[in-house]
Design an enzyme around this catalytic site. Structure first.
Site, PDB file in Angstrom:
ATOM      1  N   GLU A  86      48.558  40.692  42.830  1.00 23.16           N
ATOM      2  CA  GLU A  86      49.440  41.795  42.430  1.00 23.16           C
ATOM      3  C   GLU A  86      49.491  42.884  43.500  1.00 23.16           C
ATOM      4  OE1 GLU A  86      48.345  43.170  38.508  1.00 23.16           O
ATOM      5  OE2 GLU A  86      49.538  41.597  37.583  1.00 23.16           O
ATOM      6  N   GLU A 119      50.117  35.063  34.721  1.00 26.91           N
ATOM      7  CA  GLU A 119      49.241  35.775  33.792  1.00 26.91           C
ATOM      8  C   GLU A 119      50.035  36.227  32.582  1.00 26.91           C
ATOM      9  OE1 GLU A 119      47.286  39.238  35.321  1.00 26.91           O
ATOM     10  OE2 GLU A 119      46.765  38.299  37.213  1.00 26.91           O
TER      11      GLU A 119
END
Ligand code: GLA
Ligand code: GLA
Length: 671
Positions: free
Chosen positions: A151, A306
């Site tokens: 991320e 995710e």
């Protein structure tokens, strides 16, 4: 392997942090994984301090053991490059690697991702680690994929330190070549901001009042590029050492600081993370982001890297997903192009800030929990969907989406400073979602000729070439729908002169003379035939220049002036919406456009039922997701037969889908 798939089967698994557990738990984990149908696990994401405990001293032994155990249990590894958090020794050695905010305040370590992307020694340390890791694990049979960093920019999307200031100046020199050109593009004759020398320029740090918007915009571009360089450097090493192992880095859907359209061109498959709040009910934004993420690489299927099984820990109140909802939302994602469903995380942590974040295996540690049972059921069910891998979604409608436009339209000192780009885009998306019309996203410069309808919500910034692109599209027969406050500035955030929206006036046949932003509690209404509809946020004062009005404003000093217009341009149409209408109006407008362009959903279904379609060369798959708590009955087209992919059952004429349930069907024309 089908042409479009990067991985051969539907991926199922999640993030795994074995370094938080003793070795005996690793064996238990692998068994539980196998039992749950897990086939891919992301390992080592925050592993730098364990893999390189001291500068230049590596310890890969524990990871060897973990990967061996996983492989023995039939679980492949999405191996992280471990660069997401610099170790404490690095911070101690380079305290100036800690990021600095706009006010000059430096962050400390003790959390994660505490690095300035422009620190002169960061990249070399990251590269050394990645090289060592790739060399060590390149032959490991469990290695299936690379997970680069994690991320990017999640917590630190900007730094304003001296290293950044220096890099920014270099970046500006490359972009503008001469200081004079920079002065022009930044409009520095305004407020006496002229620069004589590159050294005089700073990042847009705290200033007494509004900072130069062109400078601010360039800082978005610069930071995006600086962070991208970190990724590109890792990618180069991985390509050199493991050319056949696909790589990705997980995106965060509508994450403003990074232009994922350009990032996506450099990964092998889009992977992204999504945490819709169960309190929201219908996951419309999640559906929209699935469609956006799929569109980043031209429709190539993606992995949901995710999501959470139940609840997160980082909202004010963390409500769990009720039974069945995790499965339901997973199918919504699959219907929109996912070739894999993964979670954060495998085993719920015992310590640290995320110990109350949901996981596939909870603190009880066994296979008895409601969540694990659902995880296991889904895992086994997904194994029956391998034939979907690589299949595509086809859309006849595109929504234009542009990160640079997003940066620009939400800069301050605007007529309305509470415009939220995503929520205006969602206004339009929602109406298509509710009607099960498939949507792609495209950039304003992309070739959109394959779409019957293109929607441009809040396209405030129009860059060179985009005017011609959209003109060509409409002239050749396309339907373009444009919202208020579009076509206003160029790529430097300088106004397109000659009447708003200058680059779109020919297509739309209007000139916007004035803007009337509304106070938050204020609204107006639209009159369309005999009906009235509420509108909020904004009113354009429109002069018709060939367009016809479709709806008029119902009150205020501009009562009776056009609010929504339509104009023929070439073989196509330009429709303009000069306000923010309520859903009932937008839905009606959308229905008339869809009808005119003969765009229909895959099936007619009751409200709150999602229907999407995926195609291979040979097959058509229909994914039906019933968000209602009650069962729904669906009438099937008379000339088609539907085969349930889970159990082979055949359905003709009609089908009942239980409440909170999803089915995947294969469509066959009846002979
Ligand atoms: C992000 C991160 C994960 C974890 C989750 C929690 O997606 O990538 O490491 O922190 O958030 O929701
Ligand atoms: C002040 C300043 C002007 C201008 C206006 C804008 O009065 O003196 O330069 O910025 O505000 O309202």
């Amino acid at each position: 392997m089908k042409s479009d798939s990067v991985l051969p089967s539907i991926c199922y698994g999640g993030d795994y942090n074995p370094e938080q557990w003793p070795e005996e738990v690793w064996h238990e984990d692998a068994q539980l994984m196998r039992k749950a149908g897990v086939n891919l696990i992301s390992v080592g994401i925050f592993g730098w301090s364990k893999l390189e405990p001291q500068e230049g001293k590596y310890d890969f032994g524990w990871l060897d053991t973990v990967m061996d155990i996983l492989y023995k249990h039939g679980v492949y590894v999405n191996l992280a490059t471990a660069t997401a958090t610099t170790p404490a020794w690095f911070v101690k050695k380079y305290p100036d690697s800690l990021p600095v905010d706009r006010n000059g305040v430096r962050s400390f370590n003790g959390s994660r991702q505490h690095y300035c992307p422009n620190h002169p020694h960061l990249l070399e340390h990251m590269k050394t680690l990645v090289r060592a890791l790739a060399e060590h694990f390149k032959e490991h049979p469990a290695l299936k994929m690379w997970h680069v960093n994690n991320e990017y920019a999640c917590h630190v999307s900007r730094c304003y330190c001296e290293n950044c200031a220096r890099s920014f100046r270099t970046w500006l020199q490359e972009r503008y070549q001469s200081i004079e050109r920079l002065n022009e593009c930044w409009g520095t004759n305004f407020w006496g901001q002229r620069y004589n020398d590159w050294e005089e320029i700073n990042p847009p740090r705290k200033t007494p009042t509004f900072v130069n918007p062109s400078q601010e915009l360039d800082y978005y571009r610069f930071m995006n590029d600086a962070i991208f360089k970190l990724f590109a450097a890792e990618k180069e090493i991985l390509r050199e050492i493991t050319p056949d192992v696909p790589l990705s880095t997980n995106f965060m859907s509508s994450f403003k600081p990074l232009d994922y359209f350009s990032w996506a061109q450099e990964v092998d498959i889009v992977t992204w993370d999504s945490y819709p709040d169960p309190r929201e009910g219908l996951p419309i934004n999640h559906a929209m982001m699935s469609d956006l993420m799929r569109s980043l690489r031209g429709g190539q299927p993606f992995l949901l890297m995710e999501q959470v099984t139940s609840h997160v820990n980082w909202r004010d109140i963390n409500v769990p997903k009720p039974p069945g909802v995790m499965r339901l939302w997973s199918y919504s994602t699959i219907g929109r192009g996912a070739d894999g469903i993964m979670f954060f995380q495998w085993r719920q942590s015992r310590a640290g800030a995320e110990k109350f974040h949901g996981a596939m295996v909870s603190h009880s540690g066994d296979d008895q929990s409601r969540v694990y049972r659902e995880v296991k059921e889904l895992g086994h069910e997904l194994q029956k969907l391998d034939e979907l891998v690589g299949s595509r979604v086809k859309s006849e409608v595109a929504i234009l989406f542009d990160w640079e436009n997003w940066w620009a339209v939400e800069l301050d000192s605007k007529p309305h400073n509470k415009l939220n780009y995503i929520s205006i885009v969602e206004d339009y998306y929602r109406e298509l979602y509710k009607r099960n019309i498939r949507v792609d996203f495209a950039r304003p410069q992309d070739d959109v000729s394959a779409y019957k309808v293109v929607i441009a919500p809040l396209l405030y910034m129009m860059k060179e070439g985009e005017e011609e692109n959209l003109k060509r599209y409409v002239r050749d027969g396309g339907t373009l729908l444009v919202s208020f406050f579009s076509g206003i500035v160029n790529e430097n955030d300088h106004v397109h002169l000659g009447g708003y929206p200058a680059p779109l006036r020919d297509i739309l046949g209007i000139c916007v003379e004035e803007w009337v932003p509304f106070a938050e509690e204020q609204s107006n209404f639209l009159q369309d035939g005999g009906e009235t509809y509420r509108c909020t946020t904004w009113a354009d004062i429109i002069r018709l220049e060939g367009a016809e009005p479709l709806a008029l404003f119902g009150e205020e000093w501009y009562v009776g002036s056009p609010a929504v217009t339509v104009h023929r341009f070439g073989k196509g149409k330009g429709i303009y919406v000069g306000t923010r209408p309520e859903s009932r109006y937008l839905g009606r407008l959308m229905e008339s456009i869809l009808k005119e362009r003969d765009i229909t959903p895959a099936l007619q279904v009751p409200a709150k039922v999602e229907v999407t379609e995926r195609y291979t060369d040979k097959e058509r798959y229909v994914v039906i997701v019933n968000h209602n708590a009650h069962p729904v009955r669906i009438t099937l087209p008379a000339d088609e037969t539907f085969l349930n992919v889970f159990n082979g059952k055949k359905h003709d004429k009609e089908l009942t889908v239980k409440g909170i349930d999803a089915v995947v069907l294969k469509k066959r024309r009846r002979t």
